[in-house]
Write a protein that holds these residues in place. Structure first.
Motif, PDB file in Angstrom:
ATOM      1  N   ARG A   1       0.748  -1.280  -0.032  1.00  0.00           N
ATOM      2  CA  ARG A   1       0.022  -0.077  -0.047  1.00  0.00           C
ATOM      3  C   ARG A   1       0.934   1.230  -0.072  1.00  0.00           C
ATOM      4  N   ASN A   2       1.773   1.150   1.031  1.00  0.00           N
ATOM      5  CA  ASN A   2       2.582   2.366   1.217  1.00  0.00           C
ATOM      6  C   ASN A   2       3.671   2.479   0.032  1.00  0.00           C
ATOM      7  N   THR A   3       3.363   2.970  -1.088  1.00  0.00           N
ATOM      8  CA  THR A   3       4.473   3.185  -2.041  1.00  0.00           C
ATOM      9  C   THR A   3       3.636   3.884  -3.374  1.00  0.00           C
ATOM     10  N   ASN A   4       4.406   4.552  -3.810  1.00  0.00           N
ATOM     11  CA  ASN A   4       3.763   5.724  -5.030  1.00  0.00           C
ATOM     12  C   ASN A   4       4.054   5.196  -6.554  1.00  0.00           C
ATOM     13  N   TYR A   5       4.970   4.692  -6.948  1.00  0.00           N
ATOM     14  CA  TYR A   5       5.533   4.775  -8.437  1.00  0.00           C
ATOM     15  C   TYR A   5       6.106   3.486  -8.630  1.00  0.00           C
ATOM     16  N   TYR A   6       6.061   2.871  -9.596  1.00  0.00           N
ATOM     17  CA  TYR A   6       6.793   2.002 -10.518  1.00  0.00           C
ATOM     18  C   TYR A   6       7.881   2.620 -11.246  1.00  0.00           C
ATOM     19  N   GLU A   7       9.288   2.106 -10.967  1.00  0.00           N
ATOM     20  CA  GLU A   7      10.440   2.830 -11.693  1.00  0.00           C
ATOM     21  C   GLU A   7      10.703   2.464 -13.026  1.00  0.00           C
ATOM     22  N   LEU A   8      10.555   3.153 -14.107  1.00  0.00           N
ATOM     23  CA  LEU A   8      10.834   2.606 -15.488  1.00  0.00           C
ATOM     24  C   LEU A   8      12.366   3.164 -15.807  1.00  0.00           C
ATOM     25  N   SER A   9      13.464   2.598 -14.975  1.00  0.00           N
ATOM     26  CA  SER A   9      14.450   3.189 -15.096  1.00  0.00           C
ATOM     27  C   SER A   9      15.125   2.697 -16.488  1.00  0.00           C
ATOM     28  N   GLY A  10      16.390   3.614 -16.927  1.00  0.00           N
ATOM     29  CA  GLY A  10      16.721   3.253 -18.385  1.00  0.00           C
ATOM     30  C   GLY A  10      16.094   3.735 -19.532  1.00  0.00           C
ATOM     31  N   SER A  11      14.991   4.642 -19.214  1.00  0.00           N
ATOM     32  CA  SER A  11      14.273   5.140 -20.129  1.00  0.00           C
ATOM     33  C   SER A  11      14.977   6.443 -20.848  1.00  0.00           C
ATOM     34  N   ARG A  12      14.775   6.360 -22.267  1.00  0.00           N
ATOM     35  CA  ARG A  12      15.471   7.335 -23.341  1.00  0.00           C
ATOM     36  C   ARG A  12      14.399   7.712 -24.239  1.00  0.00           C
ATOM     37  N   PRO A  13      14.688   8.933 -25.083  1.00  0.00           N
ATOM     38  CA  PRO A  13      13.722   9.456 -25.743  1.00  0.00           C
ATOM     39  C   PRO A  13      13.608   8.805 -27.035  1.00  0.00           C
ATOM     40  N   LYS A  14      14.662   8.111 -27.514  1.00  0.00           N
ATOM     41  CA  LYS A  14      14.752   7.318 -28.598  1.00  0.00           C
ATOM     42  C   LYS A  14      15.495   5.905 -28.309  1.00  0.00           C
ATOM     43  N   GLY A  15      14.671   4.824 -28.928  1.00  0.00           N
ATOM     44  CA  GLY A  15      15.193   3.557 -28.652  1.00  0.00           C
ATOM     45  C   GLY A  15      14.717   2.723 -27.553  1.00  0.00           C
ATOM     46  N   PRO A  16      15.159   1.549 -27.461  1.00  0.00           N
ATOM     47  CA  PRO A  16      14.721   0.635 -26.623  1.00  0.00           C
ATOM     48  C   PRO A  16      15.109   1.001 -25.085  1.00  0.00           C
ATOM     49  N   ASN A  17      14.584   0.647 -23.995  1.00  0.00           N
ATOM     50  CA  ASN A  17      14.959   0.829 -22.769  1.00  0.00           C
ATOM     51  C   ASN A  17      16.187   0.313 -22.548  1.00  0.00           C
ATOM     52  N   ALA A  18      17.256   1.021 -21.960  1.00  0.00           N
ATOM     53  CA  ALA A  18      18.498   0.837 -21.902  1.00  0.00           C
ATOM     54  C   ALA A  18      18.789  -0.466 -20.856  1.00  0.00           C
ATOM     55  N   ASN A  19      18.004  -0.712 -20.021  1.00  0.00           N
ATOM     56  CA  ASN A  19      18.069  -1.825 -19.001  1.00  0.00           C
ATOM     57  C   ASN A  19      17.244  -3.126 -19.194  1.00  0.00           C
ATOM     58  N   TYR A  20      16.648  -3.042 -20.258  1.00  0.00           N
ATOM     59  CA  TYR A  20      15.617  -4.001 -20.583  1.00  0.00           C
ATOM     60  C   TYR A  20      16.332  -5.290 -21.219  1.00  0.00           C
ATOM     61  N   ILE A  21      16.189  -6.408 -20.739  1.00  0.00           N
ATOM     62  CA  ILE A  21      16.879  -7.614 -21.614  1.00  0.00           C
ATOM     63  C   ILE A  21      15.782  -8.490 -21.866  1.00  0.00           C
ATOM     64  N   PRO A  22      15.781  -8.801 -23.246  1.00  0.00           N
ATOM     65  CA  PRO A  22      14.629  -9.533 -23.778  1.00  0.00           C
ATOM     66  C   PRO A  22      14.728 -11.012 -23.793  1.00  0.00           C
ATOM     67  N   VAL A  23      14.382 -11.469 -22.745  1.00  0.00           N
ATOM     68  CA  VAL A  23      14.222 -12.795 -22.292  1.00  0.00           C
ATOM     69  C   VAL A  23      12.999 -13.473 -22.230  1.00  0.00           C
ATOM     70  N   TYR A  24      12.022 -12.790 -22.510  1.00  0.00           N
ATOM     71  CA  TYR A  24      10.686 -13.520 -22.161  1.00  0.00           C
ATOM     72  C   TYR A  24       9.951 -13.741 -23.425  1.00  0.00           C
ATOM     73  N   ALA A  25       9.243 -14.820 -23.361  1.00  0.00           N
ATOM     74  CA  ALA A  25       8.535 -15.637 -24.533  1.00  0.00           C
ATOM     75  C   ALA A  25       7.079 -15.178 -24.408  1.00  0.00           C
ATOM     76  N   ASN A  26       6.546 -14.432 -23.260  1.00  0.00           N
ATOM     77  CA  ASN A  26       5.301 -13.956 -23.692  1.00  0.00           C
ATOM     78  C   ASN A  26       5.276 -12.328 -23.888  1.00  0.00           C
ATOM     79  N   ASP A  27       4.368 -11.745 -23.583  1.00  0.00           N
ATOM     80  CA  ASP A  27       4.258 -10.338 -24.004  1.00  0.00           C
ATOM     81  C   ASP A  27       4.915  -9.120 -22.906  1.00  0.00           C
TER      82      ASP A  27
END
Length: 329
Positions: free
Chosen positions: A262-288
């Protein structure tokens, strides 16, 4: 979730301690591993703890957030920029303000600055003010110099810009690595903007000490390094003190934890950039499952609802890119 070679080495030590243990006795395993790894700052506990919670969810056929109690199914999110650079992207206060405005137009309710690694305080302060001028008063803004400010005076100068612009929090400004309780108590005395500390403090008790000794306003929880068990203990400790916990970085385990707090405010989408993929995202997922800037709906990300972490992994791709395998028996 990428934690680096040090965490990997620690996880191998932790894994040896699990041989012969009941994998559903997560609390016992956490206590045993915590004691055994005390001289290694509990490094490596998180990957194993998260795996045990994933197994428990699959055993009980429920997502982790339901096992933890459940509170929400979507997560209000803030993009946290990649570090600004002089020669690549986000080269100036104006470009950072452009990016914040872009995120506002995408429906995000908040935005966090990761400033320049050289920690030049006048530019950091100018960026803080430029963002508020650009996005107006309704968007929550945060500043994270990432421990780049070299002196207490620099931290005061940048913090006063946060005060002027009405920032939601001011995070890890000092070059001490964010570990001095005394320095941050003094900073709290001199600034109006709430502080967010403990990203770089190891262990549950040390983080609680920061709260009870008045060295932070928000406490940083880190599923990536603490694991789920310790993160939830910290969330409940913060709740008992009337404070909020903010979780570091994106990922399936982070989403599952935040969904039960309950006592939390935001999910952090760190590694975000104006263009291109998220710098911290590693594509290891088979679902969406994705953690990309354009994937949120009205500034929210969903909580995976499948068993355990709620994600499916592309094991073919993982094995193809693996550098080695450790077997414990």
């Amino acid at each position: 979730m990428w934690s680096g070679p040090v965490e990997y080495a620690g996880a191998c030590v932790v894994a040896e301690l699990l041989v012969g243990q009941d994998p559903l006795e997560r609390e016992y395993i956490y206590s045993r591993v915590k004691q055994a790894m005390r001289q290694q700052a509990e490094i490596g506990i998180s990957a194993v703890d998260i795996a045990l919670w994933d197994l428990a969810g699959k055993y009980h056929d429920a997502p982790i957030h339901q096992l933890l109690g459940g509170y929400r199914t979507t997560l209000p999110t803030y993009p946290a920029s990649v570090h600004a650079t002089e020669h690549d992207e986000l080269k100036s206060p104006e470009e950072m303000a452009d990016f914040a405005e872009q995120c506002k137009e995408l429906g995000y309710p908040a935005f966090k600055i990761h400033g320049w690694e050289n920690g030049e305080p006048n530019r950091e302060a100018a960026t803080i003010l430029a963002l508020r001028d650009r996005v107006g008063p309704e968007m929550d803004l945060m500043s994270d110099p990432y421990n780049a400010l070299r002196t207490f005076g620099d931290a005061i100068k940048v913090g006063r810009a946060c005060d002027e612009a009405g920032y939601f929090w001011y995070e890890d400004p000092l070059a001490d690595g964010g570990i001095s309780q005394f320095a941050h108590r003094k900073l709290r005395e001199l600034l109006a903007t709430p502080l967010l500390l403990t990203e770089h403090v190891r262990g549950l008790e040390a983080r609680v000490d920061f709260m009870v000794n008045g060295a932070t306003d928000f406490v940083r929880g880190d599923v990536q390094y603490m694991g789920i068990t310790a993160t939830m203990k910290l969330a409940h400790a913060a709740e008992g003190l009337g404070l909020d916990i903010e979780l570091h970085s994106p990922g399936p385990a982070q989403r599952q934890c935040m969904a039960a707090i309950r006592n939390t405010n935001y999910y952090e989408l760190s590694g975000s950039r104006p263009k291109g993929p998220n710098a911290n995202y590693i594509p290891v997922y088979a679902n969406d499952y994705v953690d990309q800037l354009d994937a949120a709906v009205d500034g929210h990300f969903p909580v995976p609802q499948g068993p355990g972490l709620g994600v499916e992994y592309d094991w073919t791709a993982i094995r193809r890119n693996s550098l080695g395998t450790e077997v414990f028996q």
